[in-house]
Design an enzyme around this catalytic site. Structure first.
Site, PDB file in Angstrom:
ATOM      1  N   CYS A 151      55.557  50.191  29.005  1.00  0.00           N
ATOM      2  CA  CYS A 151      56.681  50.261  29.646  1.00  0.00           C
ATOM      3  C   CYS A 151      57.080  49.101  30.248  1.00  0.00           C
ATOM      4  CB  CYS A 151      56.988  51.607  30.503  1.00  0.00           C
ATOM      5  SG  CYS A 151      56.048  51.762  32.037  1.00  0.00           S
ATOM      6  N   HIS A 202      56.803  54.598  35.642  1.00  0.00           N
ATOM      7  CA  HIS A 202      57.749  54.321  34.401  1.00  0.00           C
ATOM      8  C   HIS A 202      58.789  53.619  34.685  1.00  0.00           C
ATOM      9  CE1 HIS A 202      58.453  54.772  29.970  1.00  0.00           C
ATOM     10  NE2 HIS A 202      59.770  55.278  30.337  1.00  0.00           N
ATOM     11  N   HIS A 214      63.368  51.908  26.645  1.00  0.00           N
ATOM     12  CA  HIS A 214      62.027  51.778  27.415  1.00  0.00           C
ATOM     13  C   HIS A 214      61.066  52.075  26.142  1.00  0.00           C
ATOM     14  CE1 HIS A 214      61.551  56.487  27.502  1.00  0.00           C
ATOM     15  NE2 HIS A 214      62.887  56.096  26.852  1.00  0.00           N
TER      16      HIS A 214
END
Length: 260
Positions: A151, A202, A214
């Site tokens: 990510c 994240h 993402h």
């Protein structure tokens, strides 16, 4: 002798009086019902004060029943005018949208569908063209290229290629470098942070209309909804990296320009 004469005179007077009274009695007798019927059957009787109208006997003609389907097949003048106006409005809207549709690119149409919005509402095509280069790339922890990416490496690559900004490597470091903004102030290109494994673990890039792109561990680089129960529960906040000095580049630049 005298008595006989008296009796004879009285008897004669009685006969005369009976014959005289009988016609009067007969004249005063009321006719029977049957006699009235037979008498009236043979006579034509007219009622007084009755005027005859030649048109009175003709009932007023009522319009035949017309079913709804027949009424709407042709329609009244006002109905036809309404349909004509509606058709004209539709044609005008199509003509107005025609230039927008003609200029629509495949990327713009793709993300309009992914984001469930109108094509013409997508303003930052520059950003979409860069994220689309990575769309579908599988997830790989520590990866930073098209064979697999995580990510924070994905957000770092997009910021470098699209905005000319170098981000820190990890999601936690990017969170610290960003200026925290309210979720109601989010703009395209802002970073969104989540707690998926403890703390800031994240990160993704906001695209607008509550959607962000993402590198998902399960689907790779994909578009998700901020209000998805999974992400809504784990949302930590959003941040903005100043891009005033960003140097926009075009898709297709060499990989070296992206810091790989």
């Amino acid at each position: 002798m005298v008595k006989q004469i008296t009796y004879s005179a009285l008897f004669a007077l009685t006969l005369a009086s009976c014959s005289t009274l009988q016609p009067a009695a007969t004249a005063s007798r009321k006719p029977s019902v049957s006699e009235e019927k037979s008498s009236s059957a043979g006579q034509v009787r007219f009622l007084d004060d009755i005027s005859m109208d030649a048109n009175a006997s003709k009932p007023e003609a009522k319009p035949a029943y017309e079913s709804p389907s027949r009424r709407t097949s042709g329609g009244t003048a006002s109905t036809r005018d309404h349909r004509d106006n509606r058709s004209a409005s539709s044609s005008r809207l199509l003509n107005e949208k025609a230039p927008v549709v003609e200029k629509t690119t495949a990327v713009q149409l793709k993300y309009a569908i992914l984001m469930n919005t109108e094509v013409e509402t997508l303003k930052d095509m520059h950003l979409l063209e860069y994220v689309d280069e990575w769309y579908g790339t599988r997830y790989r922890m520590g990866g930073n290229d098209k064979s697999g990416i995580d990510c924070s490496a994905f957000t770092k690559a997009i910021y470098l290629s699209a905005f000319g900004v170098t981000l820190p490597r990890t999601a936690r470091e990017q969170y610290r470098a960003a200026r925290i903004v309210s979720s109601t102030e989010l703009k395209e290109g802002d970073l969104v942070f989540f707690n998926t494994r403890g703390g800031v673990s994240h990160v993704g890039i906001y695209l607008g209309y509550n959607k962000f792109i993402h590198a998902s561990t399960s689907q790779g680089v994909t578009v998700s909804d901020m209000f998805d129960p999974y992400y809504l529960k784990r949302f930590l906040g959003s941040g903005r990296i100043e891009r005033s000095e960003a140097k926009a580049k075009t898709p297709g630049d060499e990989e070296a320009q992206r810091g790989f």
